[in-house]
Enzyme design. Structure first.
Site, PDB file in Angstrom:
ATOM      1  N   LYS A 114       0.714  -1.128  -0.154  1.00 35.83           N
ATOM      2  CA  LYS A 114      -0.019   0.008  -0.006  1.00 35.83           C
ATOM      3  C   LYS A 114       0.910   1.216  -0.042  1.00 35.83           C
ATOM      4  O   LYS A 114       1.805   1.246   0.710  1.00 35.83           O
ATOM      5  CB  LYS A 114      -0.832   0.076   1.166  1.00 35.83           C
TER       6      LYS A 114
ATOM      7  N   SER B 253      -9.837   1.801   2.845  1.00 37.37           N
ATOM      8  CA  SER B 253      -8.914   2.430   2.076  1.00 37.37           C
ATOM      9  C   SER B 253      -7.925   1.806   1.188  1.00 37.37           C
ATOM     10  O   SER B 253      -7.389   2.101   0.183  1.00 37.37           O
ATOM     11  CB  SER B 253      -8.095   3.585   2.842  1.00 37.37           C
TER      12      SER B 253
ATOM     13  N   SER C 117      -9.884  -0.424   7.085  1.00 36.74           N
ATOM     14  CA  SER C 117      -9.138  -0.604   5.890  1.00 36.74           C
ATOM     15  C   SER C 117      -8.414  -1.840   5.149  1.00 36.74           C
ATOM     16  O   SER C 117      -8.037  -1.794   4.286  1.00 36.74           O
ATOM     17  CB  SER C 117      -8.226   0.804   5.844  1.00 36.74           C
TER      18      SER C 117
END
Lengths: 485, 95
Positions: A78, A153, A177
């Site tokens: 990420k 997210s 997330s």
């Protein structure tokens, strides 16, 4: 079956038997990216050159017999975890050209293990969102239905695993997330106990809630990746110095004697009927396999969302004060005095959701409102935590659906922040209490969309969570399905 | 209305943000609906409840003050939007 569709563990065994090389695995993943990335947009930055170099190094290590379970395995990270020399944007215009001068601790660990970095995964800007639509670089699409969001997210990191664009990945979880996108994309995701994994080099959103964790195609891979990133780190003073167990020891196909708590608050308004029936079926399944279930109550969980949306923005407003156009990142063009330079830089550099949360947090911390909002929220957080303490006194793990609905359509909730926030209703309490949580595939809707089951455990009891998940997975086939791309 | 347009302006100033009239309108409406939702916390009795600021109880962490490798000045300044002879350069502060 292409190499990119296998699990890290399967590939590791093939690497050990010299049936395949890391270069071949890496090329398979890069080929898959070339084929599907246009449609999925799971990545902000691809690093094929780094990947090929690391694959060659991994192959040399394997030849020398210095192999770990992740040696030669292509991973996505990420884009809020710092990677030395590789752009790390946080999905934001303000960090569009930021190149970290150092590696996060988890990246040091993965490099030491011989893993291969294929790219930096897309995300909601500063991890604020539940759909990956808040990325400055454009949204990621759900591999199961390109009209739908991948969750957020960490939507890019989840979608990349589901689409075979990497073998496994790392995300971060502040209010769901990792678990919510895992649920939306039909993969496994783990949020470890707060303090289990070092946050050094993780760009801060809400420091008392953030944790890094893995995404993978099955529970074994999640355990292997978790193993590789856990451990005390003196550079993160909130990292906890406790022994890290061998998580693979929990992967036993036996759930007999385990007590599973089912919070009655799960069956709330807004729970999609298909999600509810998949959940009830999962509970029945585990009962049949020998687990005992008990109804429990988490009476303060209904306030968790309100608590979260005070505490997380408050911490964010403080953490994001560092983006001032001076030390790194974007600075607005023009001739301004210092104050105007700050305002222009931050107003042009941040997207709408980030500004909304900075405003909310600044308000909640400002003179006259601190007691009413921030302190009150912190007190209710205590009650949320105590609810869990009471239930874990007589339960091994708790089960809930991961998200109230399957993945929704792009654009469906962007204009209504509160509706978007409700996507995290089941995942948020765990962050407030600092508990570990896991999501794994537990069904599909009639439209073919993945549905996730969430398993929560007490602090530092990831082993129990992994065991329940492993048993469930061994006796179901949902994790074996792959999207048609 | 929990929060007025004037308050939104003041909070924006504190947060070093600026909005045009249309954005200000939208943010005022959205922040109000979010703050309305927060109202429900008022229903919870928190008399004598200690606040939780950290989920896992922590204490001060100390280490030896010993020299360890660090990144160079050049590298630390490498992401700065404007730099000059080893310093960050900012708009003039003192008139």
């Amino acid at each position: 079956m292409e190499l990119c569709q296998l699990t890290a563990y399967q590939l590791h065994e093939m690497l050990m038997r010299k049936e395949v090389t890391s270069r071949e695995i890496t090329e398979s993943v890069l080929k898959r990216i070339a084929k599907v990335e246009d449609r999925i947009h799971a990545f902000i930055t691809l690093t094929p050159d780094v990947a090929r170099q690391q694959a060659a190094l991994a192959d040399a290590r394997i030849q020398n017999g210095e192999t770990t379970p992740l040696t030669g395995i292509p991973l996505a990270i990420k884009d809020l975890i710092c990677t030395q020399g590789v752009r790390t944007t946080c999905g934001s215009h303000i960090l569009e050209n930021y190149i970290p001068p150092y590696d996060a601790t988890v990246i040091e660990k993965l490099k030491a293990a011989g893993a291969v970095l294929v790219g930096k995964a897309n995300m909601d800007e500063f991890a604020m969102g539940s759909s990956t639509e808040n990325s400055f670089f454009g949204p990621t699409r759900n591999p199961w239905d390109l009209e739908r969001i991948p969750g957020g997210s960490s939507g890019g990191a989840a979608a990349a695993v589901a689409a075979g664009e990497c073998i496994a990945s790392l995300g971060s979880d502040t209010g769901g997330s990792i678990r919510q996108p895992a649920s939306c994309c039909g993969v496994v995701g783990i949020k470890p106990t707060y303090g289990r994994v070092s946050r050094y080099g993780l760009v801060a959103f809400a420091s008392s809630l953030d944790q890094i964790g893995p995404f993978s195609k099955d529970v074994r891979d999640a355990a292997l990746l978790l193993q590789a990133i856990c451990g005390h780190d003196f550079r993160d003073s909130t990292s906890v110095n406790v022994p890290v167990p061998d998580f693979t020891q929990s992967l036993v196909d036996n759930v007999r004697g385990m007590i599973l708590g089912i919070p009655k608050e799960c069956f709330r308004e807004g729970l999609d009927p298909e999600v509810e029936s998949a959940f009830r079926e999962a509970v029945r399944n585990l009962e049949k396999l020998g687990a005992k279930t008990v109804e429990v109550s988490l009476p303060h969980s209904e306030y968790a969302l309100a608590v979260y949306y005070i505490i997380a923005p408050a911490e964010a407003s403080s953490n994001l004060a560092r983006y001032d156009g001076v030390k790194y990142g974007f600075r607005a063009k023009g001739s301004f005095d210092l104050m105007e330079m700050y305002k222009e830089t931050r107003s042009q550099g941040f997207g709408a959701e980030v500004k909304r949360r900075i405003m909310l947090g600044t308000y909640a911390l400002s003179a006259g409102y601190y007691e009413a909002y921030y302190r009150k929220a912190a007190q209710v957080r205590t009650l949320v935590r105590q609810d869990f303490e009471k239930t874990f006194a007589h339960c091994d793990v708790l089960l809930t659906p991961t998200a109230p609905t399957p993945a929704f359509k792009l654009g469906e909730k962007v204009d209504d922040p509160l509706q978007m926030y409700l996507s995290d209703i089941f995942t948020i309490p765990c962050n407030l209490a600092g508990l570990p949580g896991l999501s794994l595939p537990s069904g599909f809707s009639k439209q073919g969309l993945p549905i996730g089951l969430q398993i929560l455990a007490n602090h530092f009891q990831e082993e129990k969570m992994l065991r329940a998940a492993y048993v469930y997975e061994q006796n179901t086939e949902y994790h074996l399905r792959q999207p048609a791309l | 209305m929990k929060i007025t347009k004037e308050e939104v302006e003041h909070i924006a100033y504190l947060a070093r943000l600026k909005f045009n009239a249309q954005e200000e309108e939208l943010f005022t409406t959205q922040l109000n609906s979010i703050l309305d939702y927060m109202e429900q916390l008022g229903k919870v009795d928190t008399t004598n409840v200690e606040p939780t600021f950290h989920a896992v109880a922590g204490k001060n962490v100390f280490r030896e003050d010993s020299v360890a490798p660090s990144i160079s000045q050049d590298l630390s300044l490498s992401n700065a939007p404007d730099r000059d002879r080893g310093f960050f350069r900012v708009p003039k502060i003192i008139e």
